[in-house]
Design an enzyme around this catalytic site. Structure first.
Site, PDB file in Angstrom:
ATOM      1  N   HIS A  65       0.815  -1.217   0.000  1.00 17.06           N
ATOM      2  CA  HIS A  65       0.000   0.000   0.000  1.00 17.06           C
ATOM      3  C   HIS A  65       0.852   1.273   0.000  1.00 17.06           C
ATOM      4  CE1 HIS A  65      -4.236  -1.580   0.837  1.00 17.06           C
ATOM      5  NE2 HIS A  65      -3.493  -2.620   0.531  1.00 17.06           N
ATOM      6  N   VAL A  69       1.350   3.114  -4.405  1.00 18.29           N
ATOM      7  CA  VAL A  69       0.835   4.475  -4.550  1.00 18.29           C
ATOM      8  C   VAL A  69       2.003   5.433  -4.785  1.00 18.29           C
ATOM      9  CG1 VAL A  69      -0.501   6.308  -3.451  1.00 18.29           C
ATOM     10  CG2 VAL A  69      -1.140   3.921  -3.095  1.00 18.29           C
ATOM     11  N   ASP A  73       7.892   5.522  -0.324  1.00 19.71           N
ATOM     12  CA  ASP A  73       8.414   6.709   0.345  1.00 19.71           C
ATOM     13  C   ASP A  73       7.813   6.909   1.736  1.00 19.71           C
ATOM     14  OD1 ASP A  73       5.826   7.307  -0.272  1.00 19.71           O
ATOM     15  OD2 ASP A  73       6.263   9.009  -1.561  1.00 19.71           O
ATOM     16  N   SER A  75       4.931   7.413   2.566  1.00 18.50           N
ATOM     17  CA  SER A  75       3.836   8.404   2.627  1.00 18.50           C
ATOM     18  C   SER A  75       2.629   7.806   3.347  1.00 18.50           C
ATOM     19  CB  SER A  75       3.440   8.873   1.230  1.00 18.50           C
ATOM     20  OG  SER A  75       2.960   7.790   0.460  1.00 18.50           O
ATOM     21  N   PRO A 162      -5.805  -1.216  -6.467  1.00 19.72           N
ATOM     22  CA  PRO A 162      -7.017  -1.878  -6.950  1.00 19.72           C
ATOM     23  C   PRO A 162      -8.025  -2.087  -5.821  1.00 19.72           C
ATOM     24  CG  PRO A 162      -5.039  -3.129  -7.551  1.00 19.72           C
ATOM     25  CD  PRO A 162      -4.617  -2.072  -6.580  1.00 19.72           C
ATOM     26  N   HIS A 192      -2.266 -13.072   0.046  1.00 14.45           N
ATOM     27  CA  HIS A 192      -3.567 -13.372   0.643  1.00 14.45           C
ATOM     28  C   HIS A 192      -3.631 -14.806   1.152  1.00 14.45           C
ATOM     29  CE1 HIS A 192      -5.680  -9.771  -1.532  1.00 14.45           C
ATOM     30  NE2 HIS A 192      -4.845  -9.402  -0.582  1.00 14.45           N
ATOM     31  N   SER A 193      -2.500 -15.364   1.390  1.00 14.68           N
ATOM     32  CA  SER A 193      -2.386 -16.632   2.099  1.00 14.68           C
ATOM     33  C   SER A 193      -2.305 -16.381   3.606  1.00 14.68           C
ATOM     34  CB  SER A 193      -1.133 -17.342   1.583  1.00 14.68           C
ATOM     35  OG  SER A 193      -0.600 -18.197   2.517  1.00 14.68           O
ATOM     36  N   THR A 245      -3.416 -22.741   7.268  1.00 15.76           N
ATOM     37  CA  THR A 245      -2.118 -22.203   7.685  1.00 15.76           C
ATOM     38  C   THR A 245      -2.222 -20.678   7.666  1.00 15.76           C
ATOM     39  OG1 THR A 245      -1.308 -22.295   5.408  1.00 15.76           O
ATOM     40  CG2 THR A 245      -0.805 -24.176   6.797  1.00 15.76           C
TER      41      THR A 245
HETATM   42  C1  HEM Z   1      -5.558  -6.664  -6.645  1.00 18.80           C
HETATM   43  C2  HEM Z   1      -4.791  -6.464  -5.645  1.00 18.80           C
HETATM   44  C3  HEM Z   1      -5.253  -6.482  -4.221  1.00 18.80           C
HETATM   45  C4  HEM Z   1      -6.466  -6.166  -3.674  1.00 18.80           C
HETATM   46  C5  HEM Z   1      -7.720  -5.679  -4.371  1.00 18.80           C
HETATM   47  C6  HEM Z   1      -6.357  -6.383  -2.244  1.00 18.80           C
HETATM   48  C7  HEM Z   1      -7.369  -6.172  -1.330  1.00 18.80           C
HETATM   49  C8  HEM Z   1      -7.324  -6.558  -0.006  1.00 18.80           C
HETATM   50  C9  HEM Z   1      -8.437  -6.493   0.912  1.00 18.80           C
HETATM   51  C10 HEM Z   1      -9.832  -5.972   0.568  1.00 18.80           C
HETATM   52  C11 HEM Z   1      -8.018  -6.996   2.095  1.00 18.80           C
HETATM   53  C12 HEM Z   1      -8.835  -7.153   3.372  1.00 18.80           C
HETATM   54  C13 HEM Z   1      -8.886  -5.872   4.173  1.00 18.80           C
HETATM   55  C14 HEM Z   1      -9.779  -6.034   5.360  1.00 18.80           C
HETATM   56  O1  HEM Z   1     -10.987  -6.262   5.155  1.00 18.80           O
HETATM   57  O2  HEM Z   1      -9.306  -5.935   6.509  1.00 18.80           O
HETATM   58  C15 HEM Z   1      -6.623  -7.367   1.944  1.00 18.80           C
HETATM   59  C16 HEM Z   1      -5.837  -7.912   2.928  1.00 18.80           C
HETATM   60  C17 HEM Z   1      -4.493  -8.161   2.799  1.00 18.80           C
HETATM   61  N1  HEM Z   1      -3.721  -7.916   1.673  1.00 18.80           N
HETATM   62 FE1  HEM Z   1      -4.407  -7.412  -0.149  1.00 18.80          FE
HETATM   63  N2  HEM Z   1      -5.083  -6.822  -1.966  1.00 18.80           N
HETATM   64  C18 HEM Z   1      -4.380  -6.896  -3.129  1.00 18.80           C
HETATM   65  C19 HEM Z   1      -3.066  -7.267  -3.290  1.00 18.80           C
HETATM   66  C20 HEM Z   1      -2.195  -7.486  -2.241  1.00 18.80           C
HETATM   67  C21 HEM Z   1      -0.758  -7.572  -2.362  1.00 18.80           C
HETATM   68  C22 HEM Z   1       0.007  -7.424  -3.669  1.00 18.80           C
HETATM   69  C23 HEM Z   1      -0.271  -7.785  -1.116  1.00 18.80           C
HETATM   70  C24 HEM Z   1       1.154  -7.925  -0.661  1.00 18.80           C
HETATM   71  C25 HEM Z   1       2.155  -8.329  -1.400  1.00 18.80           C
HETATM   72  C26 HEM Z   1      -1.410  -7.844  -0.210  1.00 18.80           C
HETATM   73  C27 HEM Z   1      -1.343  -8.125   1.130  1.00 18.80           C
HETATM   74  C28 HEM Z   1      -2.428  -8.263   1.977  1.00 18.80           C
HETATM   75  C29 HEM Z   1      -2.347  -8.784   3.316  1.00 18.80           C
HETATM   76  C30 HEM Z   1      -1.099  -9.305   4.014  1.00 18.80           C
HETATM   77  C31 HEM Z   1      -3.646  -8.729   3.848  1.00 18.80           C
HETATM   78  C32 HEM Z   1      -4.082  -9.146   5.261  1.00 18.80           C
HETATM   79  C33 HEM Z   1      -3.949  -7.961   6.186  1.00 18.80           C
HETATM   80  C34 HEM Z   1      -4.241  -8.246   7.654  1.00 18.80           C
HETATM   81  O3  HEM Z   1      -4.685  -9.338   8.004  1.00 18.80           O
HETATM   82  O4  HEM Z   1      -4.016  -7.315   8.452  1.00 18.80           O
HETATM   83  N3  HEM Z   1      -2.547  -7.636  -0.935  1.00 18.80           N
HETATM   84  N4  HEM Z   1      -6.229  -7.080   0.654  1.00 18.80           N
END
Ligand code: HEM
Ligand SMILES: *[C@@H]1O[C@H](CO)[C@@H](O)[C@H](O)[C@H]1NC(C)=O
Length: 324
Positions: A65, A69, A73, A75, A162, A192-193, A245
């Site tokens: 994030h 963006v 940096d 930000s 996105p 998202h694992s 996991t």
């Molecule tokens: C199309 C791209 C992506 C979209 C639309 C997206 C969207 C989201 C959304 C909606 C959540 C859940 C937020 C919540 O309800 O609390 C989430 C969680 C998360 N995303 Fe993504 N994400 C994307 C790509 C990525 C990438 C590239 C990474 C890292 C390399 C990432 C890492 C994470 C992690 C680690 C969580 C869990 C956060 C937590 O449990 O605190 N995401 N993402």
């Protein structure tokens, strides 16, 4: 005279080259100015992981994030203050957590070498070191030398990040625009694992009718987690990305989405889109391949358009610009 100017002309590219090398990211940028910088970050990430395991999850999402963006940096970390509106307040950054712990790392660095190590470099290295605790790729050789922004991009966050329900083609083109190809994008979504999704990001797939791309038993489980079509955004109702996991960055994510157990629409789209599905199948079959691709793409992400040389500043505290 003619010879002399020809000599200068030959020298010019060399001089320009030296100048440009100086102001690029480099490996071990802090060797002279703060020799223990990378060790301190690594130690702090470990200590924080043992106290609050999901800090390791947060470092990874925070890198995405921040770097996606505009620039890596830091930000993202700025609080609303001094006329700057925090990026943390935008809907795309909903659910993000553990921001305060970057200050723990920053304080340890300030104690050893004041005004030397940028918050932006902490963003990058903490994500790399966090991966180790989540069973992720072993070693990513990350460069350093990023500077911190003096501004936030509150109003531009949605242009770069996105949404959970964007089409795969728009997701792919956003990643492409920062040099990450389809294979790399499929790998990065494997983040998202680990971690969780709040019900507000899920209910539209469950109510009023269940999205047919969700396995029926899984939909039943999710409805049990998110019982109302209109969840209170303040309530911490969520489901984990990977129930088996939850704290390991592994390829079970790909096996799940192949079994119609993706949480977000973008997760499930990786399977239905013919551009991405071959990579999903490959990653589901081979965890090492997933890790290799994840490491490769993470490196590109971490080097997106950094502030270097005399751009930006080195913040003393990550949530405020120095001039405050
Ligand atoms: C199309 C791209 C992506 C979209 C639309 C997206 C969207 C989201 C959304 C909606 C959540 C859940 C937020 C919540 O309800 O609390 C989430 C969680 C998360 N995303 Fe993504 N994400 C994307 C790509 C990525 C990438 C590239 C990474 C890292 C390399 C990432 C890492 C994470 C992690 C680690 C969580 C869990 C956060 C937590 O449990 O605190 N995401 N993402
Ligand atoms: C995507 O989700 C947002 C809420 O996050 C919603 O406002 C929007 O209408 C949805 N877009 C589509 C195409 O479903």
């Amino acid at each position: 005279m003619a010879n002399y100017s020809r000599f200068l002309l030959l020298l010019l590219p060399l001089l320009l080259h030296i100048h440009s090398v100086r102001s690029e990211l480099q490996l071990k940028y802090y060797t002279k100015s703060c020799p223990r910088a990378e060790d301190i970050i690594k130690e702090q990430v470990a200590t924080l992981y043992h106290k609050h395991g999901n800090t390791a999850v947060s470092w990874i999402r925070n890198l995405f994030h921040d770097c996606m963006v505009k620039s890596c940096d830091a930000s993202l970390y700025l609080d609303t203050a001094n006329g700057l509106e925090s990026e943390k307040e935008t809907p795309r950054n909903f659910g993000m957590r553990n921001f305060k712990y970057i200050e723990t790392i920053k304080q340890a660095l300030e104690k050893e070498c004041p005004n030397t190590v940028s918050c932006a470099d902490i963003v990058a290295l903490s994500a790399r070191d966090g991966l180790l605790w989540l069973g992720g790729p072993i070693r990513i050789e990350m460069k350093t030398g990023r500077k911190d922004s003096k501004e936030t991009y509150f109003s531009e966050v949605e242009k770069y990040l996105p949404n959970h329900n964007d089409s795969m083609s728009s997701v792919l083109s956003r990643f492409q625009s920062i040099g990450i190809d389809t294979e790399g994008t499929v790998a990065l979504l494997g983040a998202h694992s680990v971690g969780r999704v709040h019900c507000v990001n899920l209910v539209h797939r469950l109510y009023p009718t269940v999205d047919p791309t969700i396995d029926p038993d899984y939909a039943k489980y999710l409805k049990g987690r998110c019982t109302s079509p209109n969840p209170d955004p303040e309530a911490v109702l969520y489901s984990r990305f990977d129930r088996e996991t939850t704290m390991i960055l592994d390829n079970i994510y790909y096996k799940n989405i192949l079994n119609k157990k993706g949480l977000l629409i973008v997760d499930q789209e990786l399977v239905t889109d013919p551009n991405t599905s071959p990579f999903v199948v490959k990653m589901a079959a081979d965890n090492n391949y997933f890790h290799q691709q994840f490491a490769r793409a993470m490196l590109i992400l971490s080097e997106n358009n950094p502030l270097i040389g005399d751009q930006g500043e080195i913040r003393k505290v990550c949530r405020y610009v120095n001039s405050a």
